[in-house]
Design an enzyme around this catalytic site. Sequence first.
Site, PDB file in Angstrom:
ATOM      1  N   HIS A  37      52.026   0.011 -65.409  1.00  0.00           N
ATOM      2  CA  HIS A  37      51.086  -0.485 -64.539  1.00  0.00           C
ATOM      3  C   HIS A  37      51.019  -2.141 -64.876  1.00  0.00           C
ATOM      4  O   HIS A  37      50.618  -2.429 -66.120  1.00  0.00           O
ATOM      5  CB  HIS A  37      49.699   0.161 -64.182  1.00  0.00           C
ATOM      6  CG  HIS A  37      48.584  -0.844 -63.436  1.00  0.00           C
ATOM      7  ND1 HIS A  37      49.135  -0.756 -62.184  1.00  0.00           N
ATOM      8  CD2 HIS A  37      47.739  -1.366 -63.830  1.00  0.00           C
ATOM      9  CE1 HIS A  37      47.937  -1.615 -61.668  1.00  0.00           C
ATOM     10  NE2 HIS A  37      47.108  -1.708 -62.508  1.00  0.00           N
TER      11      HIS A  37
ATOM     12  N   HIS B 190      58.446  -4.655 -61.067  1.00  0.00           N
ATOM     13  CA  HIS B 190      58.146  -5.735 -61.722  1.00  0.00           C
ATOM     14  C   HIS B 190      59.133  -6.450 -62.776  1.00  0.00           C
ATOM     15  O   HIS B 190      58.679  -7.529 -63.324  1.00  0.00           O
ATOM     16  CB  HIS B 190      56.636  -5.646 -62.461  1.00  0.00           C
ATOM     17  CG  HIS B 190      55.714  -4.935 -61.906  1.00  0.00           C
ATOM     18  ND1 HIS B 190      54.978  -5.622 -60.713  1.00  0.00           N
ATOM     19  CD2 HIS B 190      54.952  -3.863 -61.768  1.00  0.00           C
ATOM     20  CE1 HIS B 190      54.049  -4.984 -60.227  1.00  0.00           C
ATOM     21  NE2 HIS B 190      54.014  -3.780 -60.782  1.00  0.00           N
TER      22      HIS B 190
END
Length: 161
Positions: A156, A42
Site C-alpha cells: 500500500h 504505483h
Amino acid sequence: MVPKLFTSQICLLLLLGLLAVEGSLHVKPPQFTWAQWFETQHINMTSQQCTNAMQVINNYQRRCKNQNTFLLTTFANVVNVCGNPNMTCPSNKTRKNCHQSGSQVPLIHCNLTTPSPQNISNCRYAQTPANMFYIVACDNRDQRRDPPQYPVVPVHLDRII
C-alpha cells in the site's frame, strides 16, 4: 419524534454508503496479490501520460480512479524501503507496518479531471511531476503467489511527503 428518527435513519444510511464506497476503493482485483496490485498501481506506469496509464488501472476496477501516484523507481527499490524502521501509518494509526523512503524519488501524480462513469476509456487526467519521499505499508509476501526473492513486500502506498 418521527422527523428526528427519520433524519437519523437517513444519516445512518448515508454514513454506511460512504463507508462502503471508501472500502471499495481499496479492493484489489482477485487475480492479483496485494504486492502485485501495488506494483500495477504505483510502479508500472505503462505510458508517459496519466490518461493512458490510468486506463490500465481503471479497466481492472471498472471505474475512474480519482487519483493515483506512480513512483518512478523499481519494485526492488521499494522492497528495500520495507527494510527501513517501522512507523505508524499516517492514513491508519492502528497500522504499524509503514516505512518511509530514505530519499526522494521522482514520481507522477495523476488527478482525475474528466470523469466518465458510462465509459471509463473517456476518463481524463492531469499529471503533476514531483520529487518526494514516500511511505509504504509492507507485509509478508503471499507464499503461494508472490516470488520468493522478497519475503516482505510493499502492499500500500500510504503517503507521499
